[in-house]
Structure formats: C-alpha cells, structure tokens
Design a protein around this motif. Structure first.
Motif, short mmCIF file in Angstrom:
data_model
loop_
_atom_site.label_atom_id
_atom_site.label_comp_id
_atom_site.label_asym_id
_atom_site.label_seq_id
_atom_site.Cartn_x
_atom_site.Cartn_y
_atom_site.Cartn_z
N ALA A 182 0.83 -1.21 0.00
CA ALA A 182 0.00 0.00 0.00
C ALA A 182 0.86 1.25 0.00
N ASP A 183 1.97 1.22 0.74
CA ASP A 183 2.92 2.33 0.75
C ASP A 183 3.50 2.53 -0.65
N ILE A 184 3.84 1.42 -1.32
CA ILE A 184 4.40 1.49 -2.67
C ILE A 184 3.40 2.14 -3.63
N LEU A 185 2.14 1.77 -3.55
CA LEU A 185 1.13 2.34 -4.44
C LEU A 185 1.01 3.85 -4.26
N LEU A 186 1.04 4.29 -3.01
CA LEU A 186 0.93 5.73 -2.76
C LEU A 186 2.20 6.47 -3.16
N LEU A 187 3.34 5.80 -3.05
CA LEU A 187 4.58 6.39 -3.55
C LEU A 187 4.57 6.47 -5.07
N ALA A 189 1.92 6.85 -6.85
CA ALA A 189 1.02 7.97 -7.17
C ALA A 189 1.79 9.28 -7.12
N GLU A 190 2.59 9.45 -6.08
CA GLU A 190 3.36 10.68 -5.91
C GLU A 190 4.42 10.83 -7.00
N ALA A 191 5.15 9.74 -7.27
CA ALA A 191 6.20 9.79 -8.29
C ALA A 191 5.62 10.04 -9.68
N THR A 192 4.47 9.45 -9.97
CA THR A 192 3.82 9.65 -11.26
C THR A 192 3.39 11.10 -11.42
N LEU A 193 2.75 11.63 -10.40
CA LEU A 193 2.24 13.00 -10.45
C LEU A 193 3.39 14.00 -10.61
N LEU A 194 4.47 13.81 -9.84
CA LEU A 194 5.53 14.81 -9.79
C LEU A 194 6.59 14.61 -10.87
N SER A 195 6.44 13.55 -11.67
CA SER A 195 7.31 13.38 -12.84
C SER A 195 6.55 13.73 -14.11
N ASN A 196 5.43 14.45 -13.92
CA ASN A 196 4.58 14.89 -15.03
C ASN A 196 3.98 13.72 -15.81
N GLY A 197 3.72 12.63 -15.08
CA GLY A 197 3.04 11.50 -15.68
C GLY A 197 1.54 11.72 -15.73
N SER A 198 0.83 10.68 -16.05
CA SER A 198 -0.63 10.76 -16.17
C SER A 198 -1.28 11.01 -14.82
N THR A 199 -2.06 12.07 -14.72
CA THR A 199 -2.77 12.33 -13.47
C THR A 199 -3.80 11.25 -13.20
N GLY A 204 -5.37 6.66 -9.96
CA GLY A 204 -5.69 5.24 -9.96
C GLY A 204 -4.94 4.47 -8.88
N PHE A 205 -3.69 4.85 -8.60
CA PHE A 205 -2.93 4.19 -7.54
C PHE A 205 -3.55 4.48 -6.17
N ILE A 206 -3.98 5.72 -5.96
CA ILE A 206 -4.66 6.04 -4.70
C ILE A 206 -5.94 5.23 -4.58
N ASN A 207 -6.68 5.14 -5.67
CA ASN A 207 -7.96 4.44 -5.66
C ASN A 207 -7.82 2.95 -5.37
N GLN A 208 -6.68 2.36 -5.74
CA GLN A 208 -6.46 0.95 -5.41
C GLN A 208 -6.46 0.74 -3.90
N VAL A 209 -5.83 1.67 -3.19
CA VAL A 209 -5.77 1.58 -1.74
C VAL A 209 -7.16 1.79 -1.14
N ASN A 225 -13.93 6.12 -4.55
CA ASN A 225 -12.81 6.46 -5.43
C ASN A 225 -12.81 7.95 -5.74
N PHE A 226 -11.62 8.49 -5.95
CA PHE A 226 -11.51 9.86 -6.43
C PHE A 226 -11.72 9.86 -7.94
N ALA A 227 -12.22 10.95 -8.47
CA ALA A 227 -12.48 11.07 -9.90
C ALA A 227 -11.17 11.13 -10.67
N THR A 228 -10.97 10.20 -11.59
CA THR A 228 -9.71 10.16 -12.36
C THR A 228 -9.62 11.28 -13.38
N ALA A 229 -10.71 12.02 -13.58
CA ALA A 229 -10.69 13.14 -14.52
C ALA A 229 -10.10 14.41 -13.89
N GLU A 230 -9.87 14.38 -12.57
CA GLU A 230 -9.32 15.55 -11.89
C GLU A 230 -7.93 15.88 -12.46
#
Length: 307
Positions: A182-187, A189-199, A204-209, A225-230
């Motif tokens: 679960a820690d890995i999934l949230l990490l 999410a953070e790495a994807t967001l801050l490396s300009n990856g797909s929001t 989706g990683f947060i939503n898995q948890v 779940n949070f809206a993936t369109a955000e």
C-alpha cells in the motif's frame, strides 16, 4: 541508494519457507524507489521521481484482502508485506529487560506494542494515542478506522487487536511491518504526479488503496474512489498526502519523515500555522532546529568546538 540498487539485482524475488522474511528484490526496489522520492523531495531534484518510478514499477505485490491482516500475528510476511521485522521468542531464560547477545537465551528479539495498549510495562508513562486530527481524517464509516484506532479513546489498535505475547507477557511475537505494498502504491502515485506522468494513473494508484478498504464490507461505498478526470495537481497531491496519513497511521517511521520531506520541498510549512494535532492550538516546533536529530552528547563532550 547505491546499496539498494545493487541489492535489487542480487536478491531473489522470493525465498523458500526456511528463509521466509529475508529481504528480496521487491524489498530492495521498494526501498530504492522510496529513497529516491525522499531525495527528490528534499533536494528538489525532480528527475529522481521518474527514476523512483522505474524502481517502484519493478515491485510485484498485492494488497491483502483484509487491511487488518497486515497487523495480525497469524498473517505475517503476507503478499502485501515487502519487508518486516521478524519478532521471535527466545527459549529458556528469556528476559525482555535485557539485551539479546544471540549466544544465550537471555534477552529478547520480540517486538513491543505496549505503548499503544497502555501496558503495565510503561510504569505510568503516557501511552501513544491518535490525535483528534487523525480521527477526523477518517470517514466514520471507513472500515480501516476501527482497525487503526478506537474512536472513543483514540487508542491505536494496530498490532494490538490481533497480537500474541511472548512467554514473558511483555514482548510481542507480532512482526512490525516496515514496508508494505500500500505504501508502494501511494509512492507510485506521488512519483507519477511529480514526474509529469498521467494524473489519471496517479489517482488510480490512490484508488487501489481506497478500493481495498471499501471492499472489506459487502456492498461497501466508503471510502469512494476519487475522480480520475481531476487535473488539478495540487489537489491530487493533497489526496496523496491525506491517504498516506490515514492508510499508514500508527506505523513507525512514516508520518514524521513524510512531513519533514514535504516541508523541505515547500509543500507544507511546519513552522507556521501547521495543524499537528487539533488537540492543542499552542503546539509548534522550531524550524529548522527540529528538522534534524540532536548531536549526541558524547560527540559534544569529545569536541569542545561543537555546541
């Protein structure tokens, strides 16, 4: 980081039953990714987020169906647990008050959760309890809440509800989980967001948890779940920080280090107006003094130039 990188290439993906609990390539890649995210946060080296994601994507794991099983003495080293302290019970003259010299059955290699359950071995010291802020962070219907803390007393129930004491009745055989999926999934999410990856991927990683938590209850709807369109990255980052607060609450070595790195990155300000607990309005810390460990007294004694 170099050691984790080398370990990831040398260690096996899994061990046989006789070596259960040893570090694996999953452990190493998980710690490598986490280390890189910490370095990216603290040194503001955004390129490290992408490198971290490469390591984290190599981690194979799964979320346990039951969130609570991650803190159950009967479900240690499960699919979600990537690395944990192997609490054991010495035989013979086991004495939890003495250090274990690994040559005699004196001392203990057990865990200890007495500070969560107000065990007699605290000898009147205050037990650790959750803050009002932590309690308020949970939706009251979140299935993780009763498995994390008592809503009335705010006592932390992780590791305590499904514990097993050693023969001394003080130590515990319940392993401390140090890194879980679960820690890995949230990490991720953070790495994807801050490396300009797909929001959408980050969300989706947060939503898995959150989905795992929700599915512990038949026809469960909370947490939703949070809206993936955000697309608002600041809002998504806030979701990540809040989910780490709730999902990993009461697990040692996580919350303060998260707060520290986010402060050094400029995402929060621990020195001004930060709500640490909602219990006391006067609680504050001195910045930058409390961002660092104190210099050991023996080093100060040895060197008169050190203040």
């Amino acid at each position: 980081i170099k050691d984790f990188t080398e370990a990831a290439t040398l260690l096996p993906a899994a061990w046989d039953a006789a070596n259960r609990g040893r570090a694996t390539s999953n452990s190493a890649n998980g710690f490598l990714g986490k280390s890189l995210i910490f370095r990216a946060s603290i040194k503001k080296q955004d390129a490290d987020y992408a490198t971290a994601l490469t390591a984290l994507n190599k981690v194979t794991g799964a979320l346990a169906k039951d969130f609570g099983s991650n803190f159950d003495v009967k479900d240690e080293n499960n699919a979600e647990s990537l690395f944990e302290f192997q609490a054991t019970q010495p035989g013979g003259g086991d004495n939890v008050w003495l250090s274990n010299d690994f040559d005699n059955n004196i001392g203990s290699t057990s865990a200890y959760w007495g500070y969560y359950e107000n065990h007699y071995s605290l000898f009147g010291k205050a037990p650790y309890i959750g803050t009002k802020k932590l309690l308020a962070a949970f939706d009251p219907k979140d299935p993780r809440l009763p498995l994390t803390m008592d809503a009335k007393t705010r006592a932390i129930t992780k590791y305590v509800t499904r514990d097993q004491k050693t023969q001394s009745g003080v130590g515990s055989l319940n392993n401390a989980r140090i890194l879980r999926y679960a820690d890995i999934l949230l990490l991720k999410a953070e790495a994807t967001l801050l490396s300009n990856g797909s929001t959408a991927d980050a969300i989706g990683f947060i939503n898995q948890v959150r989905t795992r938590a929700r599915n512990m209850v038949d026809t469960g709807t909370i947490p939703a779940n949070f809206a993936t369109a955000e697309a608002d990255k600041a809002k998504i980052m806030n979701w990540i920080m809040n989910e780490r607060f709730v999902e990993l609450a009461g697990e040692e070595g996580i919350r303060w280090l998260d707060l520290r790195r986010w402060h050094l990155n400029g995402r929060i300000n621990l020195g001004s107006g930060f709500d640490f607990s909602s219990d006391r309005s006067d609680l504050s810390i001195s910045i930058p003094k409390y961002l660092y460990y104190p210099i050991p007294l023996n080093e100060i004694d040895l060197n008169p130039n050190v203040k």
